[in-house]
Design an enzyme around this catalytic site. Structure first.
Site, PDB file in Angstrom:
ATOM      1  N   ARG A 165      -2.106 -19.037 -38.077  1.00  0.00           N
ATOM      2  CA  ARG A 165      -2.138 -18.254 -37.021  1.00  0.00           C
ATOM      3  C   ARG A 165      -3.951 -18.176 -36.759  1.00  0.00           C
ATOM      4  O   ARG A 165      -4.403 -17.932 -35.630  1.00  0.00           O
ATOM      5  CB  ARG A 165      -1.617 -16.920 -37.263  1.00  0.00           C
ATOM      6  CG  ARG A 165      -0.181 -16.536 -36.783  1.00  0.00           C
ATOM      7  CD  ARG A 165       0.236 -15.190 -37.299  1.00  0.00           C
ATOM      8  NE  ARG A 165       1.496 -15.022 -37.173  1.00  0.00           N
ATOM      9  CZ  ARG A 165       2.322 -14.027 -37.605  1.00  0.00           C
ATOM     10  NH1 ARG A 165       1.754 -13.241 -38.312  1.00  0.00           N
ATOM     11  NH2 ARG A 165       3.688 -13.863 -37.031  1.00  0.00           N
TER      12      ARG A 165
ATOM     13  N   CYS B 118       3.981  -8.903 -36.142  1.00  0.00           N
ATOM     14  CA  CYS B 118       4.656  -7.828 -35.217  1.00  0.00           C
ATOM     15  C   CYS B 118       3.799  -6.308 -35.050  1.00  0.00           C
ATOM     16  O   CYS B 118       4.012  -5.663 -34.188  1.00  0.00           O
ATOM     17  CB  CYS B 118       6.166  -7.652 -35.606  1.00  0.00           C
ATOM     18  SG  CYS B 118       6.040  -7.193 -37.495  1.00  0.00           S
TER      19      CYS B 118
ATOM     20  N   GLU C 129       0.357  -7.575 -44.876  1.00  0.00           N
ATOM     21  CA  GLU C 129       0.524  -7.158 -43.623  1.00  0.00           C
ATOM     22  C   GLU C 129      -0.878  -6.442 -43.364  1.00  0.00           C
ATOM     23  O   GLU C 129      -1.237  -6.715 -41.931  1.00  0.00           O
ATOM     24  CB  GLU C 129       1.512  -5.916 -43.466  1.00  0.00           C
ATOM     25  CG  GLU C 129       1.916  -5.581 -42.191  1.00  0.00           C
ATOM     26  CD  GLU C 129       2.932  -6.579 -41.679  1.00  0.00           C
ATOM     27  OE1 GLU C 129       3.777  -6.365 -40.424  1.00  0.00           O
ATOM     28  OE2 GLU C 129       3.522  -7.493 -42.277  1.00  0.00           O
TER      29      GLU C 129
ATOM     30  N   ARG D 281       6.341   0.885 -44.758  1.00  0.00           N
ATOM     31  CA  ARG D 281       7.836   0.692 -44.575  1.00  0.00           C
ATOM     32  C   ARG D 281       8.623   1.921 -44.614  1.00  0.00           C
ATOM     33  O   ARG D 281       8.366   2.534 -45.654  1.00  0.00           O
ATOM     34  CB  ARG D 281       8.698  -0.507 -45.601  1.00  0.00           C
ATOM     35  CG  ARG D 281       9.844  -0.859 -44.897  1.00  0.00           C
ATOM     36  CD  ARG D 281       9.832  -2.085 -43.719  1.00  0.00           C
ATOM     37  NE  ARG D 281       9.056  -3.049 -44.387  1.00  0.00           N
ATOM     38  CZ  ARG D 281       8.551  -3.983 -43.324  1.00  0.00           C
ATOM     39  NH1 ARG D 281       8.959  -3.942 -42.307  1.00  0.00           N
ATOM     40  NH2 ARG D 281       8.481  -5.392 -43.954  1.00  0.00           N
TER      41      ARG D 281
ATOM     42  N   HIS E 290       8.197  -0.683 -34.668  1.00  0.00           N
ATOM     43  CA  HIS E 290       7.227  -0.124 -35.323  1.00  0.00           C
ATOM     44  C   HIS E 290       6.190   0.945 -34.674  1.00  0.00           C
ATOM     45  O   HIS E 290       5.995   0.751 -33.598  1.00  0.00           O
ATOM     46  CB  HIS E 290       6.232  -1.342 -35.471  1.00  0.00           C
ATOM     47  CG  HIS E 290       7.067  -2.497 -36.575  1.00  0.00           C
ATOM     48  ND1 HIS E 290       7.993  -2.326 -37.497  1.00  0.00           N
ATOM     49  CD2 HIS E 290       6.331  -3.713 -36.878  1.00  0.00           C
ATOM     50  CE1 HIS E 290       8.344  -3.286 -38.104  1.00  0.00           C
ATOM     51  NE2 HIS E 290       7.337  -4.191 -37.972  1.00  0.00           N
TER      52      HIS E 290
ATOM     53  N   ASN F 261       9.928  -4.325 -32.706  1.00  0.00           N
ATOM     54  CA  ASN F 261       9.372  -5.524 -33.502  1.00  0.00           C
ATOM     55  C   ASN F 261      10.039  -6.750 -33.475  1.00  0.00           C
ATOM     56  O   ASN F 261       9.459  -7.950 -33.970  1.00  0.00           O
ATOM     57  CB  ASN F 261       8.985  -4.895 -35.039  1.00  0.00           C
ATOM     58  CG  ASN F 261      10.374  -4.430 -35.739  1.00  0.00           C
ATOM     59  OD1 ASN F 261      11.099  -3.384 -35.067  1.00  0.00           O
ATOM     60  ND2 ASN F 261      10.978  -5.182 -36.656  1.00  0.00           N
TER      61      ASN F 261
END
Length: 343
Positions: free
Chosen positions: A110, A149, A201, A234, A241, A321
Site C-alpha cells: 500500500r 478499513c 493498525e 477491538r 468501525h 468495515n
C-alpha cells in the site's frame, strides 16, 4: 461486461466480493481462486459460506483454481484480491506482470511509491501512478490498493476538512470483530471485553492517511504534512468501525461549518457510489454501528457528535468495515479503473 476474477474467494472478504459482484452491471465473475487445498473443487464444495445472504447460484459450480497466472482464464482482465498480505506480496506482482490489473484489498505494497492507494471520491487522480508503475516495472498489467478499513472510515471526513488547513489528527477506533476475519478473534476473547490493541493498525492509519491526502505531481505522491496518531481498539460489534477523531486546523472552524463541509463533500458517479458519501447527524449519540453501518448499501460514511476543541474540532465517524472498508472499496476502485480506461 468485463470478465473478472476474485483472489482468495473463500474468505470473508472474498465472500463479500461475490455478494457485490454477482449482480454488478459491468462485471461478470469468471474466475475464483483460493488455496491449493481448495483448487479443483467447485466453489460450493470449497467455501464454508458465512455471508448474510445465500450463496449465489451463479458461482456454486465454478471450479476454484490456484492463485497463479497460469491458472486464470485468458479472458479475465481485472482481478479483485482479498488475499492474506503475505500471499499477496508473493503473487500480486506476478499477476500484474502477466498482464492482469489487480484491485487489491490486501495490505502489502500500500505504501509503495509507485502503487496507487485509492479512495475514488478523495484521490482519483492518484490513478496516474499506474503509468509510472508500468514504465518503471515493465508491466502490462497493474496493481492498485484500497486502504485499511479503519483508514477508509476516517479519510473522507478529513478530505472534507482539508480546506481548513489540517495540521494534526488524533483518532481512537472502536473496531468490529469482522475486521479480523471469521476466526480472527475468539468469542472468549471479545465477549464482555474490549482489546486495546490491533497489530499494525495504528501504523496503517497514520501512514495511509497522509498518502491518500497527498498530491500527485505526475511522478510521485507528495504526502500530506499533517501529523496523525491513532489508537486502535477491538470491541464486540460484528460490523461497523466507529472512530473518535480530534482534528486540529490552521483556520478557525465551527462544528456547524465542519458538519456542512462533510455533508456537502461530493460522492463519485460510479455504479457502487452512494448517493451521499458522508451522512451527518445533529444528534450527539450518532452514528452507531447497528443503526448506521448500512447507509448507502454499506458504502456511505456517517459522522456526528461535532464539537469545538481548542485547536479545531472533535467528531465521530463510522463506516461498514467489510463493505466500504474492504470488498466494496475494491469494487469501487475496479469501476474507476474501467471508467478511466485502464482495463
Amino acid at each position: 461486461m468485463v470478465d473478472v476474477g476474485i483472489l482468495g474467494a473463500t474468505g470473508a472478504v472474498g465472500q463479500r466480493l461475490i455478494q457485490l459482484l454477482e449482480p454488478h452491471p459491468e462485471f461478470d465473475i469468471a474466475t475464483l481462486t483460493a488455496s491449493p487445498a481448495s483448487a479443483g473443487k467447485t466453489y460450493k464444495e470449497a467455501a464454508k459460506w458465512r455471508a448474510d445472504t445465500p450463496m449465489p447460484d451463479s458461482v456454486t459450480d465454478i471450479e476454484v483454481t490456484a492463485t497463479d497466472p497460469d491458472a486464470i482464464g485468458d479472458d479475465v482482465t481485472l482481478l479483485f484480491s482479498s488475499l492474506p498480505s503475505g500471499v499477496g506480496a508473493e503473487v500480486e506482482p506476478d499477476l500484474a506482470e502477466a498482464g492482469y490489473v489487480v484491485s487489491s484489498n490486501s495490505s502489502n505494497a500500500r505504501m509503495a511509491d509507485d502503487v496507487p492507494l485509492i479512495i475514488p471520491e478523495v484521490n482519483a487522480d492518484h490513478l496516474g501512478l499506474i503509468d509510472v508503475q508500468r514504465d518503471d516495472r515493465g508491466w502490462d498489467g497493474a496493481l492498485l490498493k484500497n486502504p485499511n478499513c479503519s483508514t477508509i472510515t476516517m479519510v473522507p471526513t478529513l478530505a472534507a476538512l482539508d480546506q481548513y488547513g489540517l495540521e494534526s489528527v488524533r483518532v481512537s477506533t472502536l473496531q468490529a470483530v469482522s475486521g479480523a476475519g471469521y476466526s480472527g478473534v475468539t468469542s472468549m476473547e471479545i465477549i464482555d471485553n474490549a482489546i486495546p490493541h490491533i497489530g499494525g493498525e495504528e501504523q496503517k492509519m497514520e501512514s495511509e492517511s497522509r498518502k491518500l491526502l497527498g498530491e500527485f505531481n505526475g511522478a510521485e505522491v507528495v504526502r500530506h504534512s499533517m501529523d496523525v496518531a491513532a489508537s486502535c481498539n477491538r470491541i464486540p460489534t460484528i460490523d461497523g468501525h466507529l472512530e473518535n477523531v480530534w482534528a486540529d486546523t490552521s483556520d478557525d472552524v465551527t462544528p456547524d461549518e465542519v458538519s456542512a463541509a462533510m455533508s456537502a463533500y461530493p460522492s463519485a458517479t460510479l455504479p457502487s457510489s452512494p448517493e451521499r458519501l458522508i451522512h451527518t447527524f445533529e444528534e450527539p449519540d450518532r452514528p452507531q454501528p447497528r443503526l448506521d453501518r448500512n447507509r448507502g448499501d454499506g458504502m456511505a460514511v456517517s459522522a456526528g457528535g461535532f464539537r469545538r476543541t481548542e485547536g479545531g474540532v472533535q467528531y465521530n465517524c463510522l463506516a461498514h468495515n467489510t463493505i466500504r472498508g474492504a470488498a466494496g472499496a475494491s469494487v469501487l476502485n475496479g469501476e474507476l479503473l474501467l471508467e478511466e480506461g485502464y482495463l
